[in-house]
Design a protein around this motif. Structure first.
Motif: not given
Length: 221
Positions: A22-24, A36-37, A40-41, A60, A53
């Motif tokens: 993931a891009d954090l 955002h995660v 995309e997940a 999450l 993370g």
């Protein structure tokens, strides 16, 4: 914080299964990063988070527990940011925005990130410094803001019902063993793994031990 896919490169190469990092880097709240995660997940996924993370992983779980099949919390912190740590963050942000990211990164690397036996490993130090420099000062500021305002995750530990790996380096000074003992005690299906010869970044300091722990975790149901 200030890491990219290189943080998990040994595990990605060894596990031989589809992996997404993931891009954090793009948001300045933990809530927005988690959203955002999730965008995309995959619909269902196993989730591993180290340090920042792991803090995003707690969020999450708050937002979408039904999508997470397995959870790994590595060298992370369920507590909110302490006032003294917040003060330190803003001092660091000021320095970084003046153009001193390299100095801030180097000053924290050896004494805080790595086990004693790894503090003179130039290859390892080079990877860590390269990740920070490639992400740059604006990401440092955004991530600092996100971490400073993060919620307390201790109250949700007992709600985490999936198979959970709680892993930390024995010599982690940023997120010490007692944090992980608390998580392992409160999370109903948690397994605690303490990695010897490692500080805050066991995925790079002791990659084989971490990969072995992750294989066992992913096989659990």
């Amino acid at each position: 914080m200030m890491c990219d896919e290189r943080l998990f490169e040994p595990q990605i190469n060894a596990l031989n299964m589809p992996c997404t990092v993931a891009d954090l880097s793009g948001h300045q709240t933990i809530e927005a990063l988690a959203e955002h995660v999730l965008e995309e997940a995959p619909l269902r996924f196993a989730l591993a988070g180290l340090s920042m993370g792991g803090i995003v992983a707690f969020e999450l779980w708050r937002q979408a527990p039904d999508r997470i099949t397995h959870l790994a919390l590595m060298d992370t912190n369920p507590h909110p940011d302490a006032p003294e740590r917040r003060t330190q963050r803003w001092r660091q942000v000021e320095e970084v925005l003046k153009g001193n990211l390299r100095d801030v990164a180097v000053d924290s690397l050896k004494p805080f990130y790595l086990a004693e036996q790894n503090r003179e490993d130039d290859d390892l130090l080079g990877v860590i410094l390269s990740m920070a420099m490639d992400l740059g000062p604006q990401v440092f500021e955004r991530q600092s803001r996100a971490l400073s305002a993060r919620p307390d995750s201790v109250p949700i530990l007992e709600t985490i019902t999936c198979p959970t790996l709680v892993l930390c380096g024995r010599e982690d000074r940023l997120c010490p063993l007692d944090y992980h003992a608390l998580m392992a005690e409160r999370v109903p299906r948690a397994t605690l793994c303490v990695v010897e010869g490692s500080g805050h970044l066991p995925t790079l300091e002791q990659p084989d031990a971490v990969t072995a722990a992750m294989r066992s975790w992913l096989a659990s149901d």
